[in-house]
Design a protein around this motif. Structure first.
Motif, PDB file in Angstrom:
ATOM      1  N   ALA A  29       0.765  -1.084   0.031  1.00 41.84           N
ATOM      2  CA  ALA A  29       0.049  -0.034   0.008  1.00 41.84           C
ATOM      3  C   ALA A  29       0.903   1.300   0.038  1.00 41.84           C
ATOM      4  N   LEU A  30       1.853   1.426   0.879  1.00 38.80           N
ATOM      5  CA  LEU A  30       2.771   2.269   0.906  1.00 38.80           C
ATOM      6  C   LEU A  30       3.574   2.471  -0.501  1.00 38.80           C
ATOM      7  N   LEU A  31       4.011   1.234  -1.207  1.00 38.70           N
ATOM      8  CA  LEU A  31       4.710   1.554  -2.405  1.00 38.70           C
ATOM      9  C   LEU A  31       3.813   1.946  -3.148  1.00 38.70           C
ATOM     10  N   ALA A  32       2.537   1.673  -3.380  1.00 39.74           N
ATOM     11  CA  ALA A  32       1.557   2.337  -4.421  1.00 39.74           C
ATOM     12  C   ALA A  32       1.477   3.702  -4.274  1.00 39.74           C
ATOM     13  N   VAL A  33       1.627   4.427  -3.096  1.00 34.90           N
ATOM     14  CA  VAL A  33       1.653   5.677  -2.719  1.00 34.90           C
ATOM     15  C   VAL A  33       2.861   6.478  -3.162  1.00 34.90           C
ATOM     16  N   ILE A  34       3.963   5.580  -3.035  1.00 35.00           N
ATOM     17  CA  ILE A  34       5.311   6.476  -3.442  1.00 35.00           C
ATOM     18  C   ILE A  34       5.631   6.324  -4.840  1.00 35.00           C
ATOM     19  N   LEU A  35       5.266   5.205  -5.567  1.00 33.56           N
ATOM     20  CA  LEU A  35       5.569   5.146  -6.867  1.00 33.56           C
ATOM     21  C   LEU A  35       4.874   5.678  -7.858  1.00 33.56           C
ATOM     22  N   ALA A  36       3.307   5.976  -7.605  1.00 33.96           N
ATOM     23  CA  ALA A  36       2.684   7.041  -8.225  1.00 33.96           C
ATOM     24  C   ALA A  36       2.589   6.481  -9.602  1.00 33.96           C
ATOM     25  N   LEU A  37       2.197   5.132  -9.841  1.00 31.63           N
ATOM     26  CA  LEU A  37       2.154   4.671 -11.321  1.00 31.63           C
ATOM     27  C   LEU A  37       0.806   5.116 -11.987  1.00 31.63           C
ATOM     28  N   CYS A  38       0.929   5.107 -13.376  1.00 24.87           N
ATOM     29  CA  CYS A  38      -0.269   5.052 -14.165  1.00 24.87           C
ATOM     30  C   CYS A  38      -1.120   3.959 -14.134  1.00 24.87           C
ATOM     31  N   SER A  39      -2.493   3.886 -13.833  1.00 24.88           N
ATOM     32  CA  SER A  39      -3.435   2.834 -13.595  1.00 24.88           C
ATOM     33  C   SER A  39      -3.578   1.992 -14.807  1.00 24.88           C
ATOM     34  N   GLU A  40      -3.023   2.560 -15.965  1.00 26.23           N
ATOM     35  CA  GLU A  40      -2.893   1.553 -17.135  1.00 26.23           C
ATOM     36  C   GLU A  40      -1.843   0.744 -17.477  1.00 26.23           C
ATOM     37  N   ALA A  41      -0.853   1.026 -16.296  1.00 27.77           N
ATOM     38  CA  ALA A  41       0.309   0.329 -16.701  1.00 27.77           C
ATOM     39  C   ALA A  41       0.999  -0.415 -15.160  1.00 27.77           C
ATOM     40  N   ASP A  42       0.238  -0.310 -14.009  1.00 31.71           N
ATOM     41  CA  ASP A  42       0.582  -0.630 -12.742  1.00 31.71           C
ATOM     42  C   ASP A  42       0.552  -2.000 -12.577  1.00 31.71           C
ATOM     43  N   ALA A  43      -0.628  -2.682 -13.400  1.00 33.78           N
ATOM     44  CA  ALA A  43      -0.626  -3.963 -13.327  1.00 33.78           C
ATOM     45  C   ALA A  43       0.549  -4.845 -13.824  1.00 33.78           C
ATOM     46  N   PHE A  44       1.528  -4.471 -14.386  1.00 35.07           N
ATOM     47  CA  PHE A  44       2.643  -4.927 -14.974  1.00 35.07           C
ATOM     48  C   PHE A  44       3.642  -5.029 -13.877  1.00 35.07           C
ATOM     49  N   VAL A  45       3.702  -3.939 -13.224  1.00 31.29           N
ATOM     50  CA  VAL A  45       4.505  -3.781 -12.122  1.00 31.29           C
ATOM     51  C   VAL A  45       4.411  -4.835 -10.912  1.00 31.29           C
ATOM     52  N   ILE A  55      -2.990 -10.750  -2.674  1.00 25.12           N
ATOM     53  CA  ILE A  55      -3.874 -10.040  -1.848  1.00 25.12           C
ATOM     54  C   ILE A  55      -2.920  -8.781  -1.716  1.00 25.12           C
ATOM     55  N   PRO A  56      -1.636  -8.721  -1.185  1.00 27.74           N
ATOM     56  CA  PRO A  56      -1.112  -7.524  -1.205  1.00 27.74           C
ATOM     57  C   PRO A  56      -0.811  -6.906  -2.622  1.00 27.74           C
ATOM     58  N   ARG A  57      -0.573  -7.610  -3.758  1.00 24.80           N
ATOM     59  CA  ARG A  57      -0.611  -6.890  -4.853  1.00 24.80           C
ATOM     60  C   ARG A  57      -2.045  -6.476  -5.338  1.00 24.80           C
ATOM     61  N   LEU A  58      -2.791  -7.097  -4.831  1.00 21.25           N
ATOM     62  CA  LEU A  58      -4.134  -6.515  -5.213  1.00 21.25           C
ATOM     63  C   LEU A  58      -4.429  -5.141  -4.564  1.00 21.25           C
ATOM     64  N   VAL A  59      -3.796  -4.918  -3.156  1.00 12.80           N
ATOM     65  CA  VAL A  59      -4.068  -3.640  -2.515  1.00 12.80           C
ATOM     66  C   VAL A  59      -3.065  -2.586  -3.188  1.00 12.80           C
ATOM     67  N   PHE A  60      -2.243  -3.010  -3.914  1.00 12.57           N
ATOM     68  CA  PHE A  60      -1.121  -1.998  -4.564  1.00 12.57           C
ATOM     69  C   PHE A  60      -2.017  -1.513  -5.853  1.00 12.57           C
ATOM     70  N   LEU A  61      -2.967  -2.515  -6.352  1.00 10.37           N
ATOM     71  CA  LEU A  61      -3.597  -2.061  -7.742  1.00 10.37           C
ATOM     72  C   LEU A  61      -4.740  -1.096  -7.295  1.00 10.37           C
ATOM     73  N   VAL A  62      -5.447  -1.363  -6.037  1.00  9.24           N
ATOM     74  CA  VAL A  62      -6.659  -0.547  -5.589  1.00  9.24           C
ATOM     75  C   VAL A  62      -6.123   0.811  -5.097  1.00  9.24           C
ATOM     76  N   VAL A  63      -5.070   0.912  -4.329  1.00  8.24           N
ATOM     77  CA  VAL A  63      -4.641   2.066  -3.778  1.00  8.24           C
ATOM     78  C   VAL A  63      -3.951   3.026  -4.734  1.00  8.24           C
ATOM     79  N   GLY A  64      -3.256   2.514  -5.656  1.00  6.98           N
ATOM     80  CA  GLY A  64      -2.467   3.443  -6.602  1.00  6.98           C
ATOM     81  C   GLY A  64      -3.315   4.348  -7.319  1.00  6.98           C
ATOM     82  N   PRO A  65      -4.369   3.831  -8.170  1.00  9.55           N
ATOM     83  CA  PRO A  65      -5.351   4.851  -8.887  1.00  9.55           C
ATOM     84  C   PRO A  65      -6.127   5.687  -7.894  1.00  9.55           C
ATOM     85  N   ALA A  66      -6.387   5.351  -6.372  1.00  9.37           N
ATOM     86  CA  ALA A  66      -7.114   6.079  -5.781  1.00  9.37           C
ATOM     87  C   ALA A  66      -6.310   7.191  -4.950  1.00  9.37           C
ATOM     88  N   ILE A  67      -5.131   6.957  -4.662  1.00  9.17           N
ATOM     89  CA  ILE A  67      -4.255   8.140  -3.864  1.00  9.17           C
ATOM     90  C   ILE A  67      -2.932   7.618  -3.968  1.00  9.17           C
TER      91      ILE A  67
END
Length: 315
Positions: free
Chosen positions: A234-250, A260-272
């Motif tokens: 979750a913290l990594l998603a906030v810091i990396l600030a990836l585009c939602s169209e490409a974050d799935a590959f990361v 589940i942690p990777r799903l959290v990454f995909l949900v948190v990133g586009p939100a904040i």
């Protein structure tokens, strides 16, 4: 653009030396392979999303979106959440649209719901997630459900507790709309490409570095500690600030972690994330951002974890 061209020319001139250096250094070769794999897989979806985002900027005006929204808050929230799937684009583009919906008198809760839903559940993002996670259709369903539920919850929270006085920034005049639709399309596409691709490069480089810098025992520990893995991603998603169209590959490249942690990454990133927080401060005001961003983070993490446990299981 000038800097980008100079960097490309410099890398081309140094190609032979860099190729020999990478081939002779196993760790760098591994990182380069991961980086190229992520970038090559993600760039078609990024390009498609940019084209769609430019078309939305040119043909779907915020005024028109405001007229389409129902006046009842509950109906407007639901319509904005579901409507986000029909208007794909980068999260960077959804923030200005949401701000203009505020300015034109549309329901504020619906505007925020759209801002969170559009970059997370649109077809480009879901297809890219399916390609990044082959054989895992439940990841696509879980991401869609968790992201939509996060958007609806935040819209409902704003309708119940939000204060218009927190919106302290005025909507700037959009000079691009004074020109032709082609001008608006090209300017929006160019802006989104330079911004989104830069974040993709940073994210791919960070994912590649994680493969060689972080010791294997750290991943083994995270794999055995679900809550710790969720917090880190979750913290990594906030810091990396990836585009939602490409974050799935990361996220898919971090195969040493559970789903589940990777799903959290995909949900948190586009939100904040960091860039979205900065954009919210600029478009809505600091009073709004310091309240909205932390609550969005908590809601996204909790919802993604709950949906992940129900849909994908502890794998």
């Amino acid at each position: 653009m000038h800097v980008l061209v100079a960097v490309v020319v410099g890398l081309a001139l140094a190609g032979s030396f860099l190729r020999s250096f990478v081939a002779g250094t196993p760790d760098i070769a591994t990182a380069a392979t991961v980086f190229c794999g992520i970038f090559v897989q993600a760039i078609p979806f990024l390009a498609l999303g940019i084209l769609v985002s430019g078309a939305v900027a040119a043909y779907v005006t915020p005024d028109r979106l405001a007229r389409w929204l129902p006046r009842r808050p509950s109906a407007a929230i639901l319509a904005a959440g579901v409507g986000g799937a029909a208007l794909p684009g980068c999260e960077c583009g959804s923030v200005p649209i949401a701000r203009r919906l505020f300015g034109e008198g549309a329901v504020g809760a619906a505007a925020l719901t759209f801002m969170l839903a559009a970059p997370a559940i649109n077809p480009v993002v879901l297809v890219s997630t399916a390609v990044a996670f082959p054989g895992e259709p439940r990841m696509v369903a879980a991401r869609c459900a968790a992201s939509l539920l996060t958007a609806l919850i935040m819209g409902a929270l704003w309708a119940r507790f939000g204060q218009p006085r927190w919106i302290t920034r005025r909507m700037p005049h959009l000079h691009g709309h004074d020109g032709s639709r082609w001008t608006v399309f090209t300017e929006a596409a160019r802006h989104d490409f330079l911004q989104a691709s830069s974040y993709l490069v940073i994210g791919a480089a960070a994912a590649a570095a994680l493969h060689i810098v972080v010791p294997e025992w750290v991943y083994d520990h995270l794999a055995g500690q679900l809550l710790l893995g969720i917090a880190v991603m979750a913290l990594l998603a906030v810091i990396l600030a990836l585009c939602s169209e490409a974050d799935a590959f990361v996220a898919a490249s971090l195969s040493m972690l559970p789903l589940i942690p990777r799903l959290v990454f995909l949900v948190v990133g586009p939100a904040i994330d960091i860039k979205l927080f900065a954009m919210q401060v600029g478009m809505f005001g600091r009073a709004f951002a310091v309240r909205f961003a932390p609550v969005t983070f908590v809601v996204a993490v909790v919802v993604a974890t709950g949906v992940g446990l129900l849909v994908v299981g502890n794998r």
